[in-house]
Design an enzyme around this catalytic site. Structure first.
Site, PDB file in Angstrom:
ATOM      1  N   GLY A 243       1.213   6.304   4.106  1.00 46.85           N
ATOM      2  CA  GLY A 243       0.478   5.346   4.920  1.00 46.85           C
ATOM      3  C   GLY A 243      -0.865   5.935   5.326  1.00 46.85           C
TER       4      GLY A 243
ATOM      5  CE  LYS B  17       3.368  13.381  -2.212  1.00 48.75           C
ATOM      6  NZ  LYS B  17       3.981  12.078  -1.946  1.00 48.75           N
TER       7      LYS B  17
ATOM      8  N   GLY C 222       0.799  -1.234   0.000  1.00 51.59           N
ATOM      9  CA  GLY C 222       0.000   0.000   0.000  1.00 51.59           C
ATOM     10  C   GLY C 222       0.827   1.277   0.000  1.00 51.59           C
TER      11      GLY C 222
END
Ligand code: ADP
Ligand code: ASP
Ligand code: MG
Length: 814
Positions: free
Chosen positions: A796, A681, A663
């Site tokens: 995460g 970003k 993930g």
């Protein structure tokens, strides 16, 4: 002697009437006069049946039947079967008379105010008779007296004015001479000097009770109703409202005039003169203290005592150059309104005298426009005054309190609270008594305005945040769990009350105006309606809650394109979706401007470095006058994971696969490996540092072979990685040979940004970056040599969710 009045809900059915009987039996007084309203809802039904009859609509019979059933059913439940016949035959005979009156109206197709009063009086006649019979049956030493014999008015049906002298005299004669312990009396109804039935206006039973209390010098007037007193705001609209323990006559009068329906406004005058206190109590919770209304309140308490509102208001504005300095215009304006019985609820006049603006009942507006235009016909023709302007669908909200005049800044606080919540104010008035500050707003904003003001003035700074969450995958579901865990803490410690009102995923959506239970939101969502982004927005907009926040946990283009519509409606946006902020510059800057214009924060901390406070820190640096010189960063948790695990003992393919499975990558890993994600970003950081840049301006030398970049499916992508394993190993070796590590670095300096793979030598801040960590170095004017460093887990679901949470709390403290 005490006078107790029981309202419609308190006597709505046999069960409630039994509660009333218990309260009356417990009264500690030599005599009790019990004034009752019609059974709850009956007055409305009577007016409806009269309307049907007058428009020759046979449905009047159905409504009449409903009225009949309610009364007969109640009597049957209250009085034992063997004693029912007397009460039943009296009720049936009254209902027959009522039917005859309605038949008359039906045949003529018209109803006069006098007939309407007569019809509507049956509500109180039937209820008071039934209750008196029940009390007598329960051995209460109770008798019945008809208030038409002692409450006297003029002949103006519908708007009857009480003849106080005659009323006082007759009350003393008739009630004063009645020796029974309990006297039951119908509220609301009276009679004219000519003997016709009249009524005291909707809600008028309170007034009946006050007139009797004043005439007989009662110890106290108790108003028993369905709430525990006069509340800080209408409890049906403001859930956090609470009963005010003690209030002055003037405050109570002001609150009731401005919409606190719990007390009919004229009620206070008669008892005020005699100094009799009023006690508002709850029939369904007799133990609770209720509200005491007296001359002076002893309790210091708050300056603002209550917030009220009146709906269905229209504004009428008279303007024109000919108004300046000409005496008598206002006089004529008010005269014509009063001549036509139009009462003015609120007045404002600009000091330039260029305009007068009044608030009146919406039902009077058409007539008002016509008569005012007629009255100023001469001036309008000569263009000295413009035709009067009418605005409808408005409401008045008012802050009320005796001591408001001696406190500065209350109106400022009121208007800034409304402004912050995007409630547009159409007119403002401060009563001469300064016991009241009123504002005219749009009707649809009432709920939001009342709740926002209540929170500001009464809730010890507890702020309610209303969340609408779209996307409940990895991040979204973690986010909801975190809210559930922290809710109590936030309420107690940060005074934030977070409620999730709406949730949507791509299949379903669900709303609960009281807040969705976060214990089983999955089940609730499963049973929700079909998801629809436009309907989701419409619903939020229509609910019109203060402090509404739209939370986007998706990665969807479509969702990102809806932010503007949220912000334009003062709904804040919190998002971990990078698309909007990395889209074209105009779109990004438009969203930021909308956020400012509509007082709705637009926060996206998680767009860079998940939960790390990177954007927030940058904002603080800039706001405090610092200037960014250079940014150097490792911003991709996924790429960091890949290059930390890739070496001559693994294969590039396997490491990327593992990153995807754990993930750490976007669903399409190419978005990470091509550098697009990092470009977005650094673009956002450059923009947030005050630079105008677009994605095309960012340099990117890809490390992936062209063939891998050109693949269109994940499968093809992974097989191309296998094919080029040798070149990846070379990349690794080149770095290892110089004792360096491979890091994917983003850089911004001198207005230029670039991303790419670099060899990072030992000793560099980036060298020891673990796992999926991110790091940002801000070189600024204040930190020119030793940069400010932010480092930590940058990917995460858990940390991203907590970053979103942090943005929500920022809004709470906004
Ligand atoms: P009753 O039939 O007992 O006379 P009403 O319906 O006339 O009762 O008045 C009670 C209702 O007034 C409450 O149920 C509440 O919904 C409404 N209300 C509006 N504003 C206020 C307020 N500030 N405090 C208490 N009740 C209020
Ligand atoms: N029954 C009347 C009304 O509904 C009077 C009252 O309840 O006070 O308006
Ligand atoms: Mg009432």
């Amino acid at each position: 002697m005490k006078v107790l009045k029981f309202g419609g809900t308190s006597v709505a059915n046999a069960q409630n009437i039994t509660l009333v009987k218990n309260i009356v039996s417990d009264v500690d007084a030599d005599q009790t006069i019990v004034v009752v309203s019609a059974f709850g809802g009956i007055t409305d039904l009577l007016l409806q049946t009269a309307d049907f009859a007058a428009s020759q609509d046979l449905r009047y019979k159905t409504v009449l039947k409903e009225i009949e059933d309610r009364h007969i059913d109640t009597i049957k439940k209250l009085i034992p079967i063997n004693k029912q016949s007397k009460a039943l035959s009296k009720i049936k005979s009254d209902l027959n008379t009522l039917e005859t009156l309605l038949e008359g109206a039906y045949l003529i197709g018209e109803i006069t105010p006098r007939l309407s009063d007569k019809i509507v009086s049956y509500g109180e006649l039937l209820s008071s008779y039934s209750i008196a019979e029940f009390f007598a049956e329960q051995q209460l030493d109770a008798v019945y007296r008809d208030s038409r014999d002692f409450i006297k008015t003029n002949d103006l049906n519908g708007k009857a004015v009480v003849d106080t002298n005659a009323t006082n005299k007759l009350c003393k004669e008739i009630l004063g001479e009645t020796k029974s312990k309990v006297i039951v009396v119908p509220g609301f109804i009276a009679s004219s000097i000519n003997g016709n039935s009249t009524t005291l206006g909707r809600g008028g039973s309170d007034f009946t009770a006050a007139l009797i209390a004043a005439a007989l010098d009662a110890e106290v007037l108790e108003i028993w109703t369905d709430v525990s007193g006069m509340y800080t705001a209408n409890p049906k609209i403001v859930k956090q409202a609470h009963a005010i323990p003690h209030i002055s006559y003037e405050e109570a009068m002001e609150l009731s005039h401005f919409g606190a329906k719990v007390l009919y406004p004229p009620t206070i005058q008669p008892v005020l003169t005699k100094g009799i206190s009023i006690h508002i109590k709850n029939t369904f919770d007799p133990e609770s203290a209720g509200t005491l209304i007296t001359k002076n309140r002893t309790e210091k308490g708050k300056t603002v005592r209550g917030i009220t509102h009146v709906e269905n208001i229209a504004l009428l504005s008279l303007e024109g150059p000919g108004m300046v300095g000409i005496p008598g215009i206002s006089k004529r304006f008010f005269e014509v309104l009063s001549l036509h019985d139009i009462s003015v609820v609120l007045i404002t006049q600009a000091s330039s005298e260029h305009s007068i603006c009044v608030g009146i009942s919406d039902s009077d507006i058409e007539k008002a426009v016509e008569i005012v235009n007629q009255a100023f016909e001469y001036e309008i023709e000569r263009e000295k005054i413009w035709p009067v302007i009418a605005e409808r669908n408005l409401a008045i909200i008012a802050l009320v309190g005796d001591n408001m005049k001696s406190h500065q800044g209350l109106s400022g606080k009121m208007f800034s609270t409304l402004g912050r919540n995007n409630v547009n104010i159409r007119a403002i008035a401060q009563g001469a008594s300064e016991r009241n500050i009123s504002a005219v707003i749009k009707k649809e904003d009432v709920k939001k305005a009342l709740n926002a003001l209540h929170e500001e003035f009464f809730e010890e700074n507890v702020k309610q945040l209303n969340l609408f969450v779209m996307g409940v995958g990895n991040v979204g579901s973690k986010f909801l769990n975190q809210i559930q865990q922290q809710r109590k803490y936030l309420k107690e410690n940060l005074k934030l009350n977070i409620r999730v009102i709406g949730i949507s995923n791509s299949r379903n959506m669900v709303f609960d105006e009281d807040g969705i239970s976060l214990k089983n939101w999955e089940d609730v969502l499963k049973d929700g309606e079909k998801a629809d982004k436009a309907l989701f927005f419409n619903k939020i907009n229509q609910l019109n809650y203060r402090n509404s926040i739209f939370v986007d946990n998706t990665a969807s283009d479509d969702v990102a394109s809806t932010y503007a519509s949220y912000l334009k409606n003062s709904i804040s946006v919190v998002t971990c979706n990078k698309i909007a902020c990395s889209s074209n510059y105009t779109n990004y800057i438009d969203l930021k401007n909308l956020a400012r214009e509509y007082n709705a924060p637009f926060l996206f901390e998680t767009n860079v470095g998940a939960g790390l406070p990177i954007i927030d820190t940058l904002k603080h640096l800039i706001a405090s006058g610092d200037k960014v010189l250079k940014i150097q960063a490792v911003l991709s948790g996924s790429l960091n994971f890949v290059f930390n695990n890739f070496n001559d003992k693994t294969t590039f393919h396997d490491v990327v696969k593992q990153a995807q499975e754990e993930g750490y990558t976007e669903p399409d890993p190419k978005i990470d490996l091509s550098g697009i994600d990092v470009m977005r970003k650094i673009l956002i950081l450059a923009r947030e540092s005050g630079n105008r840049l677009d994605i095309e301006d960012i340099g990117n030398t890809p490390f992936l072979p062209e063939e891998s970049l050109a693949t269109t499916t994940n499968e093809d992508f992974f097989s191309s990685l296998k094919k080029y394993e040798a070149s990846f190993q070379e990349m690794y070796k080149a770095a290892a040979d110089t004792d360096s590590k491979l890091k994917y670095v983003a850089q911004f300096e001198d207005g230029k940004a670039s991303v790419g793979l670099q060899h990072i030598p030992k000793g560099h801040d980036f060298y020891n970056l673990e796992g999926s960590d991110n790091i940002v170095l801000f070189y600024t004017e204040r930190y020119p040599n030793q940069p400010m460093i932010i480092k930590g887990a940058g990917a995460g679901a858990d940390v991203t969710a907590s970053g979103i949470f942090a943005d929500i709390i920022r809004i709470g403290n906004f």
